[in-house]
Design a protein around this motif. Structure first.
Motif, PDB file in Angstrom:
ATOM      1  N   ARG A 364      42.276  89.939  15.705  1.00  0.00           N
ATOM      2  CA  ARG A 364      43.599  90.403  16.097  1.00  0.00           C
ATOM      3  C   ARG A 364      43.588  91.895  15.226  1.00  0.00           C
ATOM      4  O   ARG A 364      42.629  92.559  14.934  1.00  0.00           O
ATOM      5  CB  ARG A 364      44.658  89.644  15.921  1.00  0.00           C
ATOM      6  N   GLN A 365      44.923  92.073  14.378  1.00  0.00           N
ATOM      7  CA  GLN A 365      45.077  93.311  13.726  1.00  0.00           C
ATOM      8  C   GLN A 365      44.151  93.554  12.649  1.00  0.00           C
ATOM      9  O   GLN A 365      44.049  94.584  11.953  1.00  0.00           O
ATOM     10  CB  GLN A 365      46.527  93.776  13.580  1.00  0.00           C
ATOM     11  N   PHE A 366      43.587  92.558  12.310  1.00  0.00           N
ATOM     12  CA  PHE A 366      42.597  92.630  10.766  1.00  0.00           C
ATOM     13  C   PHE A 366      41.264  92.880  11.307  1.00  0.00           C
ATOM     14  O   PHE A 366      40.479  92.792  10.556  1.00  0.00           O
ATOM     15  CB  PHE A 366      42.736  91.136  10.137  1.00  0.00           C
ATOM     16  N   ALA A 367      40.840  92.883  12.844  1.00  0.00           N
ATOM     17  CA  ALA A 367      39.502  92.865  13.212  1.00  0.00           C
ATOM     18  C   ALA A 367      38.928  94.190  12.500  1.00  0.00           C
ATOM     19  O   ALA A 367      37.791  94.341  12.222  1.00  0.00           O
ATOM     20  CB  ALA A 367      39.437  93.149  14.703  1.00  0.00           C
ATOM     21  N   PRO A 368      39.739  95.702  12.575  1.00  0.00           N
ATOM     22  CA  PRO A 368      39.146  96.707  11.699  1.00  0.00           C
ATOM     23  C   PRO A 368      38.613  96.494  10.347  1.00  0.00           C
ATOM     24  O   PRO A 368      37.445  97.091   9.869  1.00  0.00           O
ATOM     25  CB  PRO A 368      40.219  97.813  11.993  1.00  0.00           C
ATOM     26  N   ASN A 369      39.478  95.622   9.610  1.00  0.00           N
ATOM     27  CA  ASN A 369      38.870  95.597   8.355  1.00  0.00           C
ATOM     28  C   ASN A 369      37.560  94.663   8.080  1.00  0.00           C
ATOM     29  O   ASN A 369      36.790  95.010   7.335  1.00  0.00           O
ATOM     30  CB  ASN A 369      39.991  94.576   7.572  1.00  0.00           C
ATOM     31  N   PHE A 370      37.325  93.609   8.879  1.00  0.00           N
ATOM     32  CA  PHE A 370      36.219  93.066   8.880  1.00  0.00           C
ATOM     33  C   PHE A 370      35.045  93.637   9.399  1.00  0.00           C
ATOM     34  O   PHE A 370      33.959  93.806   9.054  1.00  0.00           O
ATOM     35  CB  PHE A 370      36.368  91.719   9.748  1.00  0.00           C
ATOM     36  N   ALA A 371      35.439  94.636  10.556  1.00  0.00           N
ATOM     37  CA  ALA A 371      34.455  95.311  11.198  1.00  0.00           C
ATOM     38  C   ALA A 371      33.968  96.506  10.059  1.00  0.00           C
ATOM     39  O   ALA A 371      32.827  96.875  10.118  1.00  0.00           O
ATOM     40  CB  ALA A 371      35.027  95.998  12.554  1.00  0.00           C
ATOM     41  N   ALA A 372      35.027  97.059   9.491  1.00  0.00           N
ATOM     42  CA  ALA A 372      34.519  98.302   8.571  1.00  0.00           C
ATOM     43  C   ALA A 372      33.652  97.760   7.508  1.00  0.00           C
ATOM     44  O   ALA A 372      32.645  98.276   7.064  1.00  0.00           O
ATOM     45  CB  ALA A 372      35.719  98.691   7.984  1.00  0.00           C
ATOM     46  N   ALA A 373      33.848  96.207   7.017  1.00  0.00           N
ATOM     47  CA  ALA A 373      32.822  95.854   6.131  1.00  0.00           C
ATOM     48  C   ALA A 373      31.602  95.543   6.421  1.00  0.00           C
ATOM     49  O   ALA A 373      30.711  95.710   5.965  1.00  0.00           O
ATOM     50  CB  ALA A 373      33.497  94.441   5.431  1.00  0.00           C
ATOM     51  N   THR A 374      31.540  95.150   7.856  1.00  0.00           N
ATOM     52  CA  THR A 374      30.324  94.943   8.411  1.00  0.00           C
ATOM     53  C   THR A 374      29.348  96.180   8.623  1.00  0.00           C
ATOM     54  O   THR A 374      28.230  96.318   7.961  1.00  0.00           O
ATOM     55  CB  THR A 374      30.347  94.300   9.774  1.00  0.00           C
ATOM     56  N   LEU A 375      29.979  97.249   8.781  1.00  0.00           N
ATOM     57  CA  LEU A 375      29.238  98.476   8.923  1.00  0.00           C
ATOM     58  C   LEU A 375      28.915  98.981   7.634  1.00  0.00           C
ATOM     59  O   LEU A 375      27.906  99.529   7.347  1.00  0.00           O
ATOM     60  CB  LEU A 375      30.273  99.699   9.502  1.00  0.00           C
ATOM     61  N   ALA A 376      29.863  98.726   6.703  1.00  0.00           N
ATOM     62  CA  ALA A 376      29.511  99.397   5.468  1.00  0.00           C
ATOM     63  C   ALA A 376      28.322  98.534   4.770  1.00  0.00           C
ATOM     64  O   ALA A 376      27.627  99.135   4.000  1.00  0.00           O
ATOM     65  CB  ALA A 376      30.672  99.192   4.563  1.00  0.00           C
ATOM     66  N   SER A 377      27.893  97.472   4.966  1.00  0.00           N
ATOM     67  CA  SER A 377      27.044  96.488   4.486  1.00  0.00           C
ATOM     68  C   SER A 377      25.795  96.371   5.241  1.00  0.00           C
ATOM     69  O   SER A 377      24.749  95.732   5.115  1.00  0.00           O
ATOM     70  CB  SER A 377      27.490  94.967   4.267  1.00  0.00           C
ATOM     71  N   GLY A 378      25.672  97.366   6.362  1.00  0.00           N
ATOM     72  CA  GLY A 378      24.504  97.490   7.219  1.00  0.00           C
ATOM     73  C   GLY A 378      24.471  96.445   8.040  1.00  0.00           C
ATOM     74  O   GLY A 378      23.109  96.215   8.453  1.00  0.00           O
ATOM     75  N   GLY A 379      25.605  95.732   8.506  1.00  0.00           N
ATOM     76  CA  GLY A 379      25.440  94.426   9.696  1.00  0.00           C
ATOM     77  C   GLY A 379      25.374  95.023  10.826  1.00  0.00           C
ATOM     78  O   GLY A 379      25.296  93.947  11.745  1.00  0.00           O
ATOM     79  N   ALA A 380      25.595  95.998  11.332  1.00  0.00           N
ATOM     80  CA  ALA A 380      25.777  96.638  12.591  1.00  0.00           C
ATOM     81  C   ALA A 380      25.864  98.122  12.471  1.00  0.00           C
ATOM     82  O   ALA A 380      26.126  98.763  11.424  1.00  0.00           O
ATOM     83  CB  ALA A 380      26.843  96.171  13.573  1.00  0.00           C
ATOM     84  N   THR A 381      25.673  98.809  13.667  1.00  0.00           N
ATOM     85  CA  THR A 381      25.954 100.222  13.646  1.00  0.00           C
ATOM     86  C   THR A 381      27.303 100.706  14.484  1.00  0.00           C
ATOM     87  O   THR A 381      27.926 101.530  14.154  1.00  0.00           O
ATOM     88  CB  THR A 381      24.668 101.047  14.491  1.00  0.00           C
TER      89      THR A 381
END
Length: 882
Positions: A364-381
């Protein structure tokens, strides 16, 4: 594993606490800037790292072109600001469509896709600025075992699966798609890619996920003696060949892949699974496939997992399943973690190569926070959103401008969008886009037999049923509703057909809220009526599917040949009644459209041509050629009058020509351009022969035709549409539902306004409409208060187009064509009291040409009753000759 829980978090700290407790490995951060950075894809640059997944709307045309709701969806997606728009599954062959409204790209409808791509780019620029140019990719597909091009399963399978075959009860000898057919299908993928490039898409995706055909090939371990089965090289041959050929033959077009990396289906029927434990991913082959395709030259991969028809919780963690679905024995955070881990492994194996992640909507509304962490750690583009894009298409713009998502706008993972698809409807977010998709969802639920039975149980089975009194066709409503409640659907259909030979058409166009449902006493006792229209629609659709609808024509012809003039509701009702009596029938119709003028002009949203054709085909499609004849394109007019009809050997004639001529504005001189009759306008619009509209439209009139014209003009692009009506809102003859739709569509009502004349420029082109204010006086012969012009109140209303919807009447030559048939002062055919018989022996009439225009149900009922009267007349005539 933990137990399933619904989303209940109010802060990021709360959800992180559970993620840590469950040992998911999921991370989140306050800084969402990684989502906002541009990303390179091939030779293009996406303006940010947010993507919209290919979310199918099931709302194309029957021919496969984008429909009205398709355009709406992508305008919203584009205006929402995502940097990558991955367009929905689009079939490359008609038999590979997953539903009758799935998009299908071919030469005939290429221009619709070109307009879709163009409008998408315009919407993105208008919302986000001219420099915002999202990358747009079109997903090409073949639905394989989930093909339903005509609405019923028509599986095309690459291998037999002990896990999945039972879903469709496929026998062991059910044929597999051949290697030769697969080779030909490669050509179709390439041809579609060429069309996508011409249409303006940046790239295409070879859909290889969710157990559609290409994904099934990847798991075809048991496909023997085949170039496309067994070894890894063979199983991936199709997708590699398609990719190579498109890259060679369509230079400049990006090629991508939405691929299942993990099927979560036991080996040897699942791809990317451990051979001993399907619950454990084995990504060796998915990684090898991506590397192989990268060597071919693909530009991007979008990773997914599982099968939404078999194990949906793996790929789409949810709060609530579809009806008949299940709650998994795991916490949704564990599901999110599983997907994120698989995507991360695929990305880490391909550093620098764009990989799109999925599975974040449940957050939900916290998805961007998890998504940003994924991108920052090289887990996706990229981070892709599917269900949340339906609910909150502007999510990316909100993050760009506000830095957060509105918790009142996010997807709640209720599975209602999936439920609509399963119920055969056009899908979207029921919760956040309820004005559009709420009614579609409820109508779809009324295709579920259990849901329909529950609704039918509400009927009180009144001794003196007011609903029957409200039905012009005198249908035994309590009788058919009780039959449905008891599970006797075929009996219910038989009861409907006793007095209404066209029950499905009537369920689509009759104003139930005014007629049967409007008279249902449960409105007062329960707060809502029995949903009679939807129950009737369900029964009729089932009757078509089961073959119950076919007209029962006696083997022996009873004698007599009757001409039915007009193929509208009254004419068809009479023809069916005559066939049931054993008579020979010839239908003569100038329009050549099923259901006559009604079928040609009532907007497709209310009366789809395919639904009309389907019911008529089900009813009379198998009637013997010596019993039913059609003369299409033939008019009864001065060149072929009533005497000429009778001279063709008919024993009786039923007149049901309807009201085919529009009434012009009295006393006005129509300009050379800029003014059109409502019937002509609606017919061309339904035929897609009327161009898009801009500017201001004025519709003269206050009936259903006026509201249909106004709503249609809005949907064709008019900025402002006015219904100009000389009486008050209360006196408007349009049905309440039609008025409400016009209001909800943004139509303006200019009431107590009398149109006077047209205003033109020197070249005779329309400039505006001269009108005057009115007040209401004493009632006239219609019972409504008469409008009186207020002196000195005249003014000119500017308009680019005026549509005359003042009324409909019979052709001017009717009296001369129908020699010997009495015509009333209103220009209508006169019949004897409580009879369809006219003043000329053997000539009968019914429908609008007699009653002046009411409802389809009344017209059908009149035609059906006339058939019995004609049969009796012919029987007496035969007896008199003996």
């Amino acid at each position: 594993m933990a137990q399933h829980e619904r989303f209940h978090y109010h802060t990021l700290a709360e959800i992180l606490e559970d993620a840590e407790r469950l040992e998911t490995g999921l991370k989140a951060q306050e800084d969402i800037s990684p989502l906002l950075k541009p990303v390179s894809v091939g030779n293009l640059t996406a303006p940010n790292a947010m993507a919209i997944h290919p979310m199918e709307g099931c709302d194309g045309t029957r021919e496969g072109a984008p429909g009205e709701l398709t355009f709406r969806r992508y305008r919203r997606f584009a205006g929402g600001g995502a940097g990558l728009l991955w367009f929905e599954a689009t079939a490359v062959v008609p038999e590979g469509r997953a539903n009758p409204r799935q998009l299908y790209l071919c030469e005939k409808n290429y221009d619709g896709f070109a307009r879709l791509a163009e409008q998408t780019r315009l919407s993105a620029a208008e919302s986000m600025g001219q420099s915002h140019r999202p990358v747009i990719i079109l997903q090409l597909t073949h639905s394989g075992r989930y093909s339903k091009p005509k609405g019923t399963p028509a599986p095309i399978i690459a291998h037999h699966s002990k896990v999945l075959d039972q879903q469709h009860n496929l026998p062991a000898d059910y044929p597999l798609i051949s290697d030769d057919d697969l080779e030909r299908l490669i050509d179709h993928f390439v041809a579609a890619a060429k069309l996508a490039k011409r249409a303006g898409f940046d790239g295409i995706d070879i859909k290889s996920c969710h157990r559609y055909l290409v994904a099934e090939l990847h798991a075809s371990f048991t496909r023997e003696d085949s170039r496309f089965g067994g070894s890894f090289e063979n199983r991936t041959r199709f997708v590699r060949t398609v990719a190579r050929r498109i890259l060679d033959e369509v230079p400049g077009l990006l090629v991508g892949l939405r691929m299942n990396a993990y099927d979560a289906i036991p080996y040897p029927y699942g791809f990317g699974v451990d051979k001993n434990d399907f619950a454990v991913p084995d990504l060796a082959e998915p990684k090898a496939l991506i590397k192989s395709l990268r060597n071919e030259g693909i530009s991007i991969a979008n990773i997914s997992i599982a099968n939404p028809y078999y194990n949906p919780h793996y790929g789409r963690p949810y709060d609530d399943p579809v009806v008949g679905g299940y709650l998994p024995d795991e916490h949704p955070l564990e599901g999110v973690s599983r997907i994120a881990s698989i995507v991360r492994q695929m990305q880490e194996d391909n550093p620098g190569f764009p990989i799109v992640a999925t599975g974040y909507t449940w957050l939900r509304q916290f998805a961007p926070n998890f998504a940003a962490a994924t991108l920052a750690s090289g887990g996706a583009t990229f981070i892709g959103f599917g269900r949340n894009a339906f609910a909150q298409p502007n999510f990316a713009k909100d993050l760009v401008e506000k830095g957060r998502l509105d918790p009142l706008g996010v997807c709640i993972t209720c599975s209602s969008c999936t439920q609509i698809m399963r119920d055969g409807g056009r899908t979207g977010c029921v919760v956040r886009d309820g004005e559009v998709y709420g009614p579609i969802y409820l109508e779809g639920r009324m295709r579920d037999p259990e849901e329909v039975r529950r609704a039918a149980e509400v009927c009180r089975e009144c001794v003196e049923p007011t609903c029957v009194a409200g039905c012009p066709a005198n249908v035994d409503v309590p009788g058919f509703v009780r039959a449905v409640a008891d599970g006797r659907d075929e009996d219910a259909y038989r009861i409907l057909r006793r007095t209404n030979p066209l029950p499905e058409i009537c369920s689509l166009v009759c104003p139930a809220e005014v007629l049967c449902e409007g008279k249902c006493i449960q409105r007062y006792l329960k707060g809502a009526p029995v949903p009679i229209r939807l129950i009737q629609k369900y029964v009729c659709e089932r009757a078509r599917a089961e073959g119950w609808a076919t007209v029962d024509v006696p083997q022996e012809k009873s004698g007599g040949h009757v001409a039915v003039v007009g193929a509208g509701p009254a004419g068809l009702g009479c023809a069916i009644g005559l066939l049931e009596k054993g008579l020979e029938v010839t239908i003569i119709d100038v329009v050549g459209t099923a259901a006559g003028t009604a079928g040609a002009t009532i907007p497709a949203k209310r009366l789809p041509r395919e639904a009309v054709a389907a019911e008529i085909s089900a009813l009379v499609g198998d009637v013997r050629e010596d019993r039913l004849h059609w003369r299409i394109g033939k008019a009864v007019d001065e060149s072929y009058n009533l005497d000429a009809v009778l001279s063709d050997g008919f024993d009786a004639v039923f007149l049901a020509m309807g009201l085919s001529r529009g009434v012009a504005l009295p006393g006005a001189v129509r300009p050379a351009s800029g003014v059109v009759g409502a019937l002509e306008f609606l017919k061309k619009a339904k035929d897609k022969a009327w161009p898009d509209i801009s500017g201001t439209v004025a519709v003269i009139g206050g009936g259903n035709t006026a509201t249909d014209a106004a709503v249609t003009a809005r949907r064709l692009g008019a900025q402002d549409v006015y219904i100009v009506y000389r009486r008050s809102f209360v006196e408007m003859p349009a049905w309440p539902a039609e008025r409400d739709e016009a209001l909800n569509t943004g139509v303006n009502f200019l009431i107590l306004t009398q149109p006077l004349d047209y205003v033109t420029d020197k070249a005779g082109r329309l400039k505006g409409l001269s009108v005057a204010r009115t007040r209401l006086g004493e009632p006239d012969e219609s019972g409504r208060r008469r409008p009186e012009i207020i002196d000195g109140s005249e003014w000119v209303m500017e308009a680019d187009l005026v549509i005359e919807a003042i009324g409909q009447t019979v052709p001017a030559s009717l009296a001369s064509v129908l020699d010997g048939v009495d015509i009333s002062a209103r220009g209508l055919v006169k019949t004897a009291a409580n009879s369809a018989a006219t003043s000329r022996e053997g000539i009968f009439a019914g429908g609008d040409i007699v009653n002046g225009g009411t409802t389809a149900a009344q017209a059908v009922g009149e035609g059906y009753a006339a058939a019995a009267e004609i049969d009796h007349f012919l029987a007496e005539a035969t007896a008199a000759k003996k």
